[in-house]
Scaffold this motif. Structure first.
Motif, PDB file in Angstrom:
ATOM      1  N   VAL A   1      63.481  39.605  47.927  1.00 27.91           N
ATOM      2  CA  VAL A   1      62.589  39.109  48.979  1.00 27.91           C
ATOM      3  C   VAL A   1      61.851  37.884  48.463  1.00 27.91           C
ATOM      4  O   VAL A   1      61.317  37.887  47.350  1.00 27.91           O
ATOM      5  CB  VAL A   1      61.579  40.183  49.428  1.00 27.91           C
ATOM      6  N   VAL A   2      61.829  36.843  49.283  1.00 24.12           N
ATOM      7  CA  VAL A   2      61.112  35.601  48.969  1.00 24.12           C
ATOM      8  C   VAL A   2      59.994  35.431  49.986  1.00 24.12           C
ATOM      9  O   VAL A   2      60.239  35.472  51.203  1.00 24.12           O
ATOM     10  CB  VAL A   2      62.058  34.380  49.030  1.00 24.12           C
ATOM     11  N   ARG A   3      58.774  35.251  49.512  1.00 21.74           N
ATOM     12  CA  ARG A   3      57.646  35.033  50.425  1.00 21.74           C
ATOM     13  C   ARG A   3      57.439  33.537  50.628  1.00 21.74           C
ATOM     14  O   ARG A   3      57.276  32.780  49.673  1.00 21.74           O
ATOM     15  CB  ARG A   3      56.372  35.685  49.890  1.00 21.74           C
ATOM     16  N   VAL A   4      57.443  33.134  51.904  1.00 19.49           N
ATOM     17  CA  VAL A   4      57.309  31.725  52.264  1.00 19.49           C
ATOM     18  C   VAL A   4      56.051  31.580  53.111  1.00 19.49           C
ATOM     19  O   VAL A   4      56.032  31.952  54.293  1.00 19.49           O
ATOM     20  CB  VAL A   4      58.546  31.228  53.044  1.00 19.49           C
ATOM     21  N   ALA A   5      54.997  31.036  52.515  1.00 22.19           N
ATOM     22  CA  ALA A   5      53.717  30.920  53.222  1.00 22.19           C
ATOM     23  C   ALA A   5      53.850  30.104  54.493  1.00 22.19           C
ATOM     24  O   ALA A   5      53.187  30.378  55.505  1.00 22.19           O
ATOM     25  CB  ALA A   5      52.672  30.298  52.287  1.00 22.19           C
TER      26      ALA A   5
ATOM     27  N   GLY B   1      69.088  33.092  53.606  1.00 18.75           N
ATOM     28  CA  GLY B   1      68.143  34.180  53.804  1.00 18.75           C
ATOM     29  C   GLY B   1      67.687  34.191  55.246  1.00 18.75           C
ATOM     30  O   GLY B   1      68.011  33.282  56.019  1.00 18.75           O
ATOM     31  N   PHE B   2      66.923  35.223  55.635  1.00 19.05           N
ATOM     32  CA  PHE B   2      66.446  35.289  57.011  1.00 19.05           C
ATOM     33  C   PHE B   2      65.063  35.921  57.047  1.00 19.05           C
ATOM     34  O   PHE B   2      64.715  36.757  56.206  1.00 19.05           O
ATOM     35  CB  PHE B   2      67.421  36.066  57.907  1.00 19.05           C
ATOM     36  N   LEU B   3      64.278  35.503  58.032  1.00 19.21           N
ATOM     37  CA  LEU B   3      62.896  35.964  58.149  1.00 19.21           C
ATOM     38  C   LEU B   3      62.870  37.416  58.579  1.00 19.21           C
ATOM     39  O   LEU B   3      63.453  37.800  59.592  1.00 19.21           O
ATOM     40  CB  LEU B   3      62.144  35.100  59.153  1.00 19.21           C
ATOM     41  N   TYR B   4      62.129  38.216  57.791  1.00 19.63           N
ATOM     42  CA  TYR B   4      62.111  39.657  57.995  1.00 19.63           C
ATOM     43  C   TYR B   4      60.839  40.150  58.686  1.00 19.63           C
ATOM     44  O   TYR B   4      60.874  41.098  59.472  1.00 19.63           O
ATOM     45  CB  TYR B   4      62.283  40.349  56.641  1.00 19.63           C
ATOM     46  N   ASN B   5      59.697  39.524  58.396  1.00 22.55           N
ATOM     47  CA  ASN B   5      58.445  39.968  59.007  1.00 22.55           C
ATOM     48  C   ASN B   5      57.514  38.786  59.230  1.00 22.55           C
ATOM     49  O   ASN B   5      57.856  37.641  58.898  1.00 22.55           O
ATOM     50  CB  ASN B   5      57.764  41.049  58.141  1.00 22.55           C
ATOM     51  N   GLU B   6      56.344  39.053  59.806  1.00 21.96           N
ATOM     52  CA  GLU B   6      55.416  37.974  60.134  1.00 21.96           C
ATOM     53  C   GLU B   6      54.574  37.542  58.939  1.00 21.96           C
ATOM     54  O   GLU B   6      53.728  36.666  59.058  1.00 21.96           O
ATOM     55  CB  GLU B   6      54.528  38.393  61.312  1.00 21.96           C
ATOM     56  N   LYS B   7      54.806  38.150  57.780  1.00 18.95           N
ATOM     57  CA  LYS B   7      54.126  37.706  56.557  1.00 18.95           C
ATOM     58  C   LYS B   7      54.822  36.487  55.949  1.00 18.95           C
ATOM     59  O   LYS B   7      54.342  35.923  54.969  1.00 18.95           O
ATOM     60  CB  LYS B   7      54.106  38.832  55.522  1.00 18.95           C
TER      61      LYS B   7
ATOM     62  N   LEU C   1      56.094  30.140  56.646  1.00 21.33           N
ATOM     63  CA  LEU C   1      56.709  30.894  57.746  1.00 21.33           C
ATOM     64  C   LEU C   1      55.813  32.026  58.236  1.00 21.33           C
ATOM     65  O   LEU C   1      56.192  32.761  59.151  1.00 21.33           O
ATOM     66  CB  LEU C   1      58.063  31.459  57.313  1.00 21.33           C
ATOM     67  N   LYS C   2      54.637  32.162  57.647  1.00 18.84           N
ATOM     68  CA  LYS C   2      53.727  33.234  58.038  1.00 18.84           C
ATOM     69  C   LYS C   2      53.344  33.097  59.511  1.00 18.84           C
ATOM     70  O   LYS C   2      53.026  32.019  59.988  1.00 18.84           O
ATOM     71  CB  LYS C   2      52.467  33.201  57.164  1.00 18.84           C
TER      72      LYS C   2
ATOM     73  N   GLY D   1      58.897  28.727  48.170  1.00 16.87           N
ATOM     74  CA  GLY D   1      58.994  30.176  48.326  1.00 16.87           C
ATOM     75  C   GLY D   1      58.812  30.856  46.983  1.00 16.87           C
ATOM     76  O   GLY D   1      59.231  30.334  45.943  1.00 16.87           O
ATOM     77  N   GLU D   2      58.208  32.044  46.988  1.00 15.51           N
ATOM     78  CA  GLU D   2      57.965  32.813  45.778  1.00 15.51           C
ATOM     79  C   GLU D   2      58.740  34.129  45.849  1.00 15.51           C
ATOM     80  O   GLU D   2      58.637  34.864  46.836  1.00 15.51           O
ATOM     81  CB  GLU D   2      56.472  33.102  45.615  1.00 15.51           C
ATOM     82  N   VAL D   3      59.508  34.423  44.800  1.00 11.27           N
ATOM     83  CA  VAL D   3      60.243  35.684  44.746  1.00 11.27           C
ATOM     84  C   VAL D   3      59.244  36.799  44.463  1.00 11.27           C
ATOM     85  O   VAL D   3      58.600  36.815  43.415  1.00 11.27           O
ATOM     86  CB  VAL D   3      61.323  35.651  43.656  1.00 11.27           C
ATOM     87  N   ILE D   4      59.097  37.734  45.409  1.00 11.85           N
ATOM     88  CA  ILE D   4      58.107  38.813  45.247  1.00 11.85           C
ATOM     89  C   ILE D   4      58.758  40.161  44.979  1.00 11.85           C
ATOM     90  O   ILE D   4      58.067  41.145  44.720  1.00 11.85           O
ATOM     91  CB  ILE D   4      57.184  38.917  46.480  1.00 11.85           C
ATOM     92  N   GLY D   5      60.094  40.215  45.029  1.00  8.33           N
ATOM     93  CA  GLY D   5      60.796  41.463  44.756  1.00  8.33           C
ATOM     94  C   GLY D   5      62.272  41.222  44.552  1.00  8.33           C
ATOM     95  O   GLY D   5      62.867  40.402  45.254  1.00  8.33           O
ATOM     96  N   ILE D   6      62.846  41.893  43.562  1.00  3.63           N
ATOM     97  CA  ILE D   6      64.278  41.726  43.294  1.00  3.63           C
ATOM     98  C   ILE D   6      64.778  42.969  42.567  1.00  3.63           C
ATOM     99  O   ILE D   6      64.076  43.542  41.735  1.00  3.63           O
ATOM    100  CB  ILE D   6      64.537  40.445  42.469  1.00  3.63           C
ATOM    101  N   SER D   7      66.003  43.384  42.890  1.00  2.00           N
ATOM    102  CA  SER D   7      66.571  44.602  42.306  1.00  2.00           C
ATOM    103  C   SER D   7      67.727  44.275  41.373  1.00  2.00           C
ATOM    104  O   SER D   7      68.540  43.386  41.669  1.00  2.00           O
ATOM    105  CB  SER D   7      67.062  45.542  43.408  1.00  2.00           C
ATOM    106  N   ARG D   8      67.831  45.003  40.275  1.00  3.16           N
ATOM    107  CA  ARG D   8      68.975  44.867  39.372  1.00  3.16           C
ATOM    108  C   ARG D   8      70.102  45.821  39.759  1.00  3.16           C
ATOM    109  O   ARG D   8      71.215  45.693  39.245  1.00  3.16           O
ATOM    110  CB  ARG D   8      68.552  45.150  37.922  1.00  3.16           C
TER     111      ARG D   8
END
Length: 383
Positions: free
Chosen positions: A128-132, A81-87, A134-135, A115-122
């Motif tokens: 998207v995985v949120r990693v505190a 995966g790769f860091l997408y934003n500053e969150k 990396l904030k 990391g917590e999965v906060i969004g996923i598509s079928r």
């Protein structure tokens, strides 16, 4: 573990991350236009004449690797995966984290974070995985307009087979590919010649000249150096929506539960040699902060950052000639053979060194514990 498949009889495609090593069949065959409009070039071969990696490309790779992570599941399977934003939001493939709410993320300097999965598509293979942890970090640059052409040179980053931060080079060899692999529908895909393998899934595809993310590496043709990447612009709207408003419940993927799982193949010895190589890559890039962060806390207590940095004042470059890893119970002993370009009394000299590094885990991160080196007699070596 190579398998032989008759391409003329059956076109198979392998989902390449999250440890899913099973081979899926294309229900809608690869379009006939593939053989007509695709320009398939062999990936660049190391050492070929005129094929040295330009300095600016090395800089792009080094800076980008810091923001590419390895994603590990409890059963030992892996993806990228790769860091997408500053969150602290990390983009990956849905099949990497399917049926998971929480995962482990490993950064380039071997730090492990939840990391917590906060969004996923079928439908679209994205999550998207949120990693505190990396904030606040500056993310990779994203190409918003989707402008990509045939033969554009690209870099594929990720953790194929568990070997973290592997980089391969290639080109955009086809456009507008359409694939169906249950439950996902892939459309408008980039076809790439950069080699990718299990574990690459979810890693970024970069424009070699600018370092911008242009796609997400997602699938490959089995036993062929043909990969497929989802255009980043196609998934940005849904990614941004999840980032602003995380999903309250995640969809399930029963189709993927029975797939063959591939374990992390990065052994302790491989991780240790990777860390030492990354240490010297940091030194050569002038990134002494990263290099210093790879040292154990006990070594950092013995040498301040200022003293560590000043120790390389006369060093121009350090080439790693060879790394030999020897597991020693609770640690791996890595012996590095180096060629250093140094300034001595105003003159540039080439010197060779042998340095031994014990590498072991500290607070869930792999660290260089200490170092003991000696200068080698180059005259005797030449004789």
């Amino acid at each position: 573990m190579k398998r032989s498949w008759l391409f003329s009889v059956l076109v198979s495609i392998m989902i390449i991350g999250g440890g899913i090593a099973g081979v899926f069949y294309i229900t809608n065959a690869v379009p006939e236009q593939m053989s007509m409009s695709a320009v398939l070039d062999d990936p660049a071969k190391e050492g070929a004449e005129g094929n040295e990696v330009p300095k600016e490309t090395q800089d792009i790779i080094f800076e980008s690797q810091k923001l590419v992570v390895q994603i590990e599941l409890e059963d030992g399977t892996i993806g990228s995966g790769f860091l997408y934003n500053e969150k602290g939001d990390v983009i990956t493939n849905a099949h990497v984290v399917a049926n998971q709410e929480n995962v482990k993320v490993v950064t380039a300097d071997s730090k492990k974070m939840p990391g917590e999965v906060i969004g996923i598509s079928r439908d679209t293979d994205v999550a998207v995985v949120r990693v505190a942890g990396l904030k606040g970090k500056k993310p990779l640059p994203i190409r918003q307009d989707g402008s990509v052409e045939l033969l554009d040179e690209v870099l594929a980053l990720g953790s194929p087979l568990g070997l973290q931060n592997t980089v391969t080079r290639g080109e955009i060899s086809g456009l507008d590919r359409t694939l169906d692999i249950e439950p996902f529908h892939y459309k408008n895909m980039y076809q790439i010649s950069a080699p990718i393998s299990p574990g690459n899934s979810g890693g970024p595809l970069l424009d070699r000249e600018t370092g911008e993310v242009i796609g997400i590496n997602s699938a490959k043709l089995d036993e062929e150096t043909i990969g497929f990447s989802i255009p980043i612009g196609d998934i940005l709207p849904v990614v941004e929506r999840w980032s602003e408003s995380p999903m309250k419940s995640l969809p399930e993927f029963p189709e993927l539960e029975e797939q063959v799982q591939s374990p992390v193949t990065g052994t302790d010895a491989e991780q240790a040699t990777y860390l030492v190589q990354y240490f010297y890559d940091s030194i050569n890039q002038g990134d002494f902060v990263t290099a210093y962060s790879l040292l154990s806390s006990s070594w950092q207590e013995d040498i301040s950052f200022e003293d560590f940095r000043s120790g390389y004042n006369n060093t121009l470059t350090v080439q790693v000639d060879n790394l030999v890893a020897d597991p020693q119970g609770d640690h791996v002993e890595v012996t590095a053979f180096l060629t250093a370009e140094e300034t001595v009394e105003g003159e540039v000299e080439m010197k060779k060194y042998k340095v031994v590094y014990p590498v072991k885990t500290e607070n869930q991160s792999v660290k260089i514990w200490s170092g003991k080196g000696e200068e080698l007699d180059t005259e005797n070596e030449e004789e």
